[in-house]
Motif scaffolding. Structure first.
Motif, PDB file in Angstrom:
ATOM      1  N   ARG A   1       0.840  -1.177   0.000  1.00 32.20           N
ATOM      2  CA  ARG A   1       0.000   0.000   0.000  1.00 32.20           C
ATOM      3  C   ARG A   1       0.887   1.243   0.000  1.00 32.20           C
ATOM      4  NH1 ARG A   1      -4.513  -1.929  -1.896  1.00 32.20           N
ATOM      5  NH2 ARG A   1      -5.756  -3.156  -0.442  1.00 32.20           N
ATOM      6  N   LEU A   2       0.320   2.351  -0.451  1.00 35.35           N
ATOM      7  CA  LEU A   2       1.070   3.599  -0.376  1.00 35.35           C
ATOM      8  C   LEU A   2       1.373   3.902   1.075  1.00 35.35           C
ATOM      9  CD1 LEU A   2      -0.798   5.781  -3.011  1.00 35.35           C
ATOM     10  CD2 LEU A   2       1.411   4.660  -3.227  1.00 35.35           C
ATOM     11  N   GLY A   3       2.566   4.268   1.367  1.00 36.82           N
ATOM     12  CA  GLY A   3       2.961   4.584   2.729  1.00 36.82           C
ATOM     13  C   GLY A   3       3.591   3.415   3.457  1.00 36.82           C
ATOM     14  N   ASP A   4       3.519   2.199   2.878  1.00 35.45           N
ATOM     15  CA  ASP A   4       4.181   1.046   3.481  1.00 35.45           C
ATOM     16  C   ASP A   4       5.572   0.918   2.873  1.00 35.45           C
ATOM     17  OD1 ASP A   4       1.892   0.566   4.840  1.00 35.45           O
ATOM     18  OD2 ASP A   4       1.162  -1.001   3.495  1.00 35.45           O
ATOM     19  N   PHE A   5       6.593   1.038   3.699  1.00 34.90           N
ATOM     20  CA  PHE A   5       7.953   1.072   3.184  1.00 34.90           C
ATOM     21  C   PHE A   5       8.742  -0.183   3.548  1.00 34.90           C
ATOM     22  CE2 PHE A   5       6.656   5.492   3.698  1.00 34.90           C
ATOM     23  CZ  PHE A   5       6.831   5.942   2.402  1.00 34.90           C
ATOM     24  N   GLU A   6       8.094  -1.162   4.179  1.00 34.01           N
ATOM     25  CA  GLU A   6       8.800  -2.379   4.530  1.00 34.01           C
ATOM     26  C   GLU A   6       8.422  -3.450   3.509  1.00 34.01           C
ATOM     27  OE1 GLU A   6       8.732  -3.577   8.590  1.00 34.01           O
ATOM     28  OE2 GLU A   6       8.284  -1.553   9.286  1.00 34.01           O
ATOM     29  N   ALA A   7       9.371  -3.829   2.680  1.00 32.58           N
ATOM     30  CA  ALA A   7       9.094  -4.804   1.624  1.00 32.58           C
ATOM     31  C   ALA A   7       8.652  -6.125   2.229  1.00 32.58           C
ATOM     32  CB  ALA A   7      10.338  -5.004   0.759  1.00 32.58           C
ATOM     33  N   GLY A   8       7.646  -6.750   1.601  1.00 32.01           N
ATOM     34  CA  GLY A   8       7.182  -8.045   2.034  1.00 32.01           C
ATOM     35  C   GLY A   8       6.086  -8.011   3.071  1.00 32.01           C
ATOM     36  N   ARG A   9       5.782  -6.858   3.646  1.00 30.10           N
ATOM     37  CA  ARG A   9       4.725  -6.771   4.649  1.00 30.10           C
ATOM     38  C   ARG A   9       3.426  -6.338   3.992  1.00 30.10           C
ATOM     39  NH1 ARG A   9       6.070  -4.102  10.277  1.00 30.10           N
ATOM     40  NH2 ARG A   9       4.049  -5.087  10.577  1.00 30.10           N
ATOM     41  N   GLU A  10       2.313  -6.947   4.397  1.00 29.22           N
ATOM     42  CA  GLU A  10       1.006  -6.632   3.846  1.00 29.22           C
ATOM     43  C   GLU A  10       0.065  -6.186   4.956  1.00 29.22           C
ATOM     44  OE1 GLU A  10      -0.586  -9.930   1.779  1.00 29.22           O
ATOM     45  OE2 GLU A  10       0.947  -9.949   0.212  1.00 29.22           O
ATOM     46  N   SER A  11      -0.895  -5.346   4.566  1.00 28.34           N
ATOM     47  CA  SER A  11      -1.909  -4.915   5.519  1.00 28.34           C
ATOM     48  C   SER A  11      -3.064  -5.912   5.520  1.00 28.34           C
ATOM     49  CB  SER A  11      -2.427  -3.515   5.161  1.00 28.34           C
ATOM     50  OG  SER A  11      -2.884  -3.487   3.820  1.00 28.34           O
ATOM     51  N   SER A  12      -3.861  -5.924   6.581  1.00 28.15           N
ATOM     52  CA  SER A  12      -4.896  -6.942   6.760  1.00 28.15           C
ATOM     53  C   SER A  12      -6.006  -6.829   5.724  1.00 28.15           C
ATOM     54  CB  SER A  12      -5.500  -6.822   8.166  1.00 28.15           C
ATOM     55  OG  SER A  12      -6.076  -5.522   8.340  1.00 28.15           O
ATOM     56  N   ASP A  13      -6.215  -5.655   5.143  1.00 28.62           N
ATOM     57  CA  ASP A  13      -7.297  -5.512   4.182  1.00 28.62           C
ATOM     58  C   ASP A  13      -7.023  -6.248   2.876  1.00 28.62           C
ATOM     59  OD1 ASP A  13      -5.254  -3.714   3.630  1.00 28.62           O
ATOM     60  OD2 ASP A  13      -6.571  -2.386   2.501  1.00 28.62           O
ATOM     61  N   LEU A  14      -5.804  -6.760   2.705  1.00 29.27           N
ATOM     62  CA  LEU A  14      -5.498  -7.536   1.512  1.00 29.27           C
ATOM     63  C   LEU A  14      -5.960  -8.982   1.626  1.00 29.27           C
ATOM     64  CD1 LEU A  14      -1.924  -6.202   0.774  1.00 29.27           C
ATOM     65  CD2 LEU A  14      -4.002  -5.695  -0.481  1.00 29.27           C
ATOM     66  N   LEU A  15      -6.374  -9.404   2.824  1.00 34.10           N
ATOM     67  CA  LEU A  15      -6.865 -10.769   3.007  1.00 34.10           C
ATOM     68  C   LEU A  15      -8.345 -10.817   2.664  1.00 34.10           C
ATOM     69  CD1 LEU A  15      -5.049 -11.729   6.328  1.00 34.10           C
ATOM     70  CD2 LEU A  15      -4.392 -12.271   3.962  1.00 34.10           C
ATOM     71  N   THR A  16      -8.647 -10.709   1.387  1.00 31.40           N
ATOM     72  CA  THR A  16     -10.022 -10.710   0.910  1.00 31.40           C
ATOM     73  C   THR A  16     -10.465 -12.132   0.574  1.00 31.40           C
ATOM     74  OG1 THR A  16      -9.318 -10.363  -1.374  1.00 31.40           O
ATOM     75  CG2 THR A  16      -9.724  -8.401  -0.044  1.00 31.40           C
ATOM     76  N   ALA A  17     -11.782 -12.311   0.517  1.00 30.64           N
ATOM     77  CA  ALA A  17     -12.318 -13.625   0.181  1.00 30.64           C
ATOM     78  C   ALA A  17     -11.952 -14.021  -1.243  1.00 30.64           C
ATOM     79  CB  ALA A  17     -13.844 -13.626   0.361  1.00 30.64           C
ATOM     80  N   ASP A  18     -11.928 -13.059  -2.153  1.00 27.33           N
ATOM     81  CA  ASP A  18     -11.577 -13.363  -3.538  1.00 27.33           C
ATOM     82  C   ASP A  18     -10.158 -13.900  -3.653  1.00 27.33           C
ATOM     83  OD1 ASP A  18     -14.042 -12.561  -4.381  1.00 27.33           O
ATOM     84  OD2 ASP A  18     -13.409 -10.520  -4.876  1.00 27.33           O
ATOM     85  N   ARG A  19      -9.271 -13.425  -2.783  1.00 30.62           N
ATOM     86  CA  ARG A  19      -7.886 -13.854  -2.833  1.00 30.62           C
ATOM     87  C   ARG A  19      -7.677 -15.205  -2.148  1.00 30.62           C
ATOM     88  NH1 ARG A  19      -2.849 -10.751   0.166  1.00 30.62           N
ATOM     89  NH2 ARG A  19      -1.216 -12.244  -0.373  1.00 30.62           N
ATOM     90  N   LEU A  20      -8.363 -15.429  -1.032  1.00 25.06           N
ATOM     91  CA  LEU A  20      -8.051 -16.581  -0.200  1.00 25.06           C
ATOM     92  C   LEU A  20      -8.877 -17.821  -0.513  1.00 25.06           C
ATOM     93  CD1 LEU A  20      -7.668 -14.838   3.275  1.00 25.06           C
ATOM     94  CD2 LEU A  20      -5.891 -15.427   1.638  1.00 25.06           C
TER      95      LEU A  20
END
Length: 441
Positions: free
Chosen positions: A120-139
């Motif tokens: 996400r914009l503002g996330d500067f640590e490579a490899g880390r994801e925010s919880s909103d990326l755990l969507t039903a479509d993805r999982l």
């Protein structure tokens, strides 16, 4: 083996001086020598291949025509190969320039700035994801996703007999109903919407249409819907749900200053099984003062705080004590016409009265309901009526005859005939779309 140029120089030593690797020392690094007017060494760190899905997740696009050339020296007879031509833009690697001891510029990638698709914009640590990326479509694996039980007699029977393994989906009718419900449930912007239901003649089904419209709205929407009986005399709106709270609009007028939350309202209104709230009119014949425009304004002010849609079952006629206050708050009006010559004329005259008394904009947004209150063939040609009113208002909706309504008893929405429920939903969807268009204008 080193080669000798015509001038006698050893090309291997020249390459070493220019920073060109003689051989690749590992699969994790690629040296690309650029020979021309200037020479540059480009070191590109390649990601360790995993599989095609992983590459897609990391934002790496694989092109069928793309070829990765490792440990190669690119020589052009004319011109200079630039870093932009060598480095694939899709890898999103940004190169930085540095000067070697021999004076040549060397480009090195800043691998810490590799753009990941999951960041996400503002996330500067490579490899880390925010919880909103755990969507039903993805999982969720679509092959194992549980589909809802199909609607439709034989489709549901096949689903049951097959042990829930064969699911053909909903029937055509069920899909049409769900589409209407989706249109009805569309969000409304702004404050409460006021919708009076009008007629200049009694007996055309004004109270019935108010109930059907309110039930269709409340059954499909998540917000609150209320129908107010604003008949100055004895109204019958509350009688059509078979439930009574024993309280009336008069009680709400008296308690308006003490209302602090919805619980204070719920003690006064009655609610049917579709979650439609009903505010009954005063039925006590000993009351000497009729419900008037000031009373309606008080009720409307309270209702606007707790409801998204406020339907108003007005009294018979147009000129009475509550009508001015009702029309002043109206966003859309619903005019009910019966299927007879005199009933149709009175409905058309209602539109004319509104136009000549400063409510022409309400006429243009109005919905006319052709209500079939009697069984058998209609007295007039409904197509001609629809063409007439269609030239004056936004939409015309037909409601068929239903013996459950004609009995005069309490109306249960699920007990209505299928075509009656469909007509009520069509009326509700048309109303919501008109309110949304008005808000967007």
């Amino acid at each position: 083996m080193p080669s000798v140029t015509p001038d006698g120089n050893d090309t291997a030593s020249d390459d070493a001086d220019r920073g060109v690797l003689e051989t690749s020392t590992g699969v994790d690094a690629t040296g690309i020598g650029i020979v021309g007017g200037a020479t540059a060494q480009v070191d590109v760190t390649l990601p360790t291949p995993r599989d095609e899905d992983d590459l897609d997740d990391d934002g790496v696009v694989l092109d069928d025509d793309a070829t990765v050339v490792a440990d190669a020296v690119l020589v052009m007879d004319a011109g200079v190969v630039t870093a932009e031509e060598v480095i694939e833009p899709a890898t999103a690697i940004v190169a930085t320039a540095s000067v070697a001891k021999d004076g040549h510029e060397r480009l090195r990638p800043r691998t810490s700035e590799v753009a990941l698709q999951s960041r996400r914009l503002g996330d500067f640590e490579a490899g880390r994801e925010s919880s909103d990326l755990l969507t039903a479509d993805r999982l969720l694996d679509p092959a194992h996703a549980v589909r809802p039980e199909p609607e439709g007699a034989w489709r549901h029977l096949l689903y049951t007999l097959s042990g829930r393994r064969v699911n053909l989906g909903d029937s055509k009718r069920a899909r049409a109903r769900k589409e209407l419900d989706r249109r009805i449930a569309a969000p409304l912007q702004g404050g409460a919407k006021f919708v009076p239901v009008l007629s200049r003649k009694g007996g055309v089904g004004k109270t019935t249409i108010t109930m059907l419209l309110g039930m269709a709205l409340a059954d499909a929407r998540e917000d609150r819907v209320i129908a107010v009986d604003a008949n100055p005399d004895r109204g019958t709106l509350a009688d059509r749900i078979g439930r009574s709270s024993g309280r009336t609009v008069r009680d709400l007028v008296r308690a308006q200053d003490d209302v602090r939350g919805f619980n204070d309202i719920s003690d006064i209104v009655a609610r049917d099984h579709t979650r439609l709230d009903i505010l009954a009119s005063d039925a006590d014949p000993r009351v000497s003062e009729a419900f008037n425009d000031d009373d309606y304004r008080s009720v409307a002010e309270v209702a606007a705080h707790f409801y998204s849609v406020v339907l108003t079952d007005t009294g018979t006629g147009i000129v009475h004590s509550v009508m001015n206050a009702t029309l002043d708050r109206a966003d859309v009006v619903v005019v009910v016409a019966g299927l007879s010559v005199d009933e149709a004329r009175l409905a058309s005259e209602t539109l004319t009265w509104l136009e000549t008394n400063g409510f022409a904009d309400l006429v243009r947004r109005a919905v006319v309901v052709l209500n079939t209150a009697r069984p058998g063939a209609a007295f007039v040609r409904a197509d001609e009526l629809e063409a007439h009113f269609g030239s004056r208002v936004r939409t015309v909706v037909r409601v068929p005859y239903d013996p459950h309504i004609a009995s005069g008893s309490a109306i249960t929405f699920r007990d209505l005939q299928a075509q009656t429920r469909a007509a009520a939903r069509q009326l509700a969807a048309t109303l919501v779309e008109g309110l949304r268009q008005q808000a967007a204008a």
